[in-house]
Design a protein around this motif. Sequence first.
Motif, PDB file in Angstrom:
ATOM      1  N   GLU A 236       0.470   4.278  -1.149  1.00 34.67           N
ATOM      2  CA  GLU A 236      -0.014   5.439  -1.062  1.00 34.67           C
ATOM      3  C   GLU A 236      -0.547   5.694   0.278  1.00 34.67           C
ATOM      4  OE1 GLU A 236      -3.499   2.669  -1.649  1.00 34.67           O
ATOM      5  OE2 GLU A 236      -1.381   3.133  -2.694  1.00 34.67           O
ATOM      6  N   MET A 237      -0.429   4.559   1.413  1.00 37.53           N
ATOM      7  CA  MET A 237      -1.109   4.681   2.601  1.00 37.53           C
ATOM      8  C   MET A 237      -0.022   5.141   3.743  1.00 37.53           C
ATOM      9  SD  MET A 237      -4.214   4.589   3.158  1.00 37.53           S
ATOM     10  CE  MET A 237      -5.484   3.899   4.369  1.00 37.53           C
TER      11      MET A 237
ATOM     12  N   VAL B  39       0.867  -1.066  -0.064  1.00 40.26           N
ATOM     13  CA  VAL B  39      -0.074  -0.093   0.054  1.00 40.26           C
ATOM     14  C   VAL B  39       0.947   1.431  -0.189  1.00 40.26           C
ATOM     15  CG1 VAL B  39      -2.203  -1.057   1.008  1.00 40.26           C
ATOM     16  CG2 VAL B  39      -0.267  -0.102   2.624  1.00 40.26           C
TER      17      VAL B  39
END
Length: 172
Positions: free
Chosen positions: A24-25, A22
């Motif tokens: 973008e997290m 992930v």
Amino acid sequence: MDEDNEIGLPQKGINQIIKEVVPEMRIANESRDMINACCVEFVKHIAREAQKIASMDQRKTIYHEHVQKALQNLGFTADYLEAADSVLDACKVEAEKKLRRKNSRLEKCGIPEEKLYEMQQELIQKARQQELDAQLAQQQAQNAAVAAANAALGADMTPVMAPPRSDDDYDN
């Protein structure tokens, strides 16, 4: 968590895995700690099951077959088992590469392994002989020093003789 006693994966590795999955997290530190704890429990869970299977096979070593069977027993899907197999194959390939690199260093030197072994044994024998020679030289130097000291004492002193003993000196 008590950081000194905790068992877990390196934080850097966990961060890389999370960013890969992930990117973008953002993830909170507590969540990273929780993921680390889950990873540890996952490994323990599989290891316990694999150990049971190895014991049933009367083995003291857990082999990859035991881990595969443990994953099956714990209900992991066929896709997961295939992924585990591919990781095992990749590990085997890397181990072979490492062995080849090690062996290639021997090959690159241009001297057969038997000759290298002979050269090593000659060096060991030479070192042993040098050590024996050094010990002998040290012993000879000590003997010469003792002889010189005795000669010096002998020139200055006359030997002292003990008076003869009579039969009365001995207890019957």
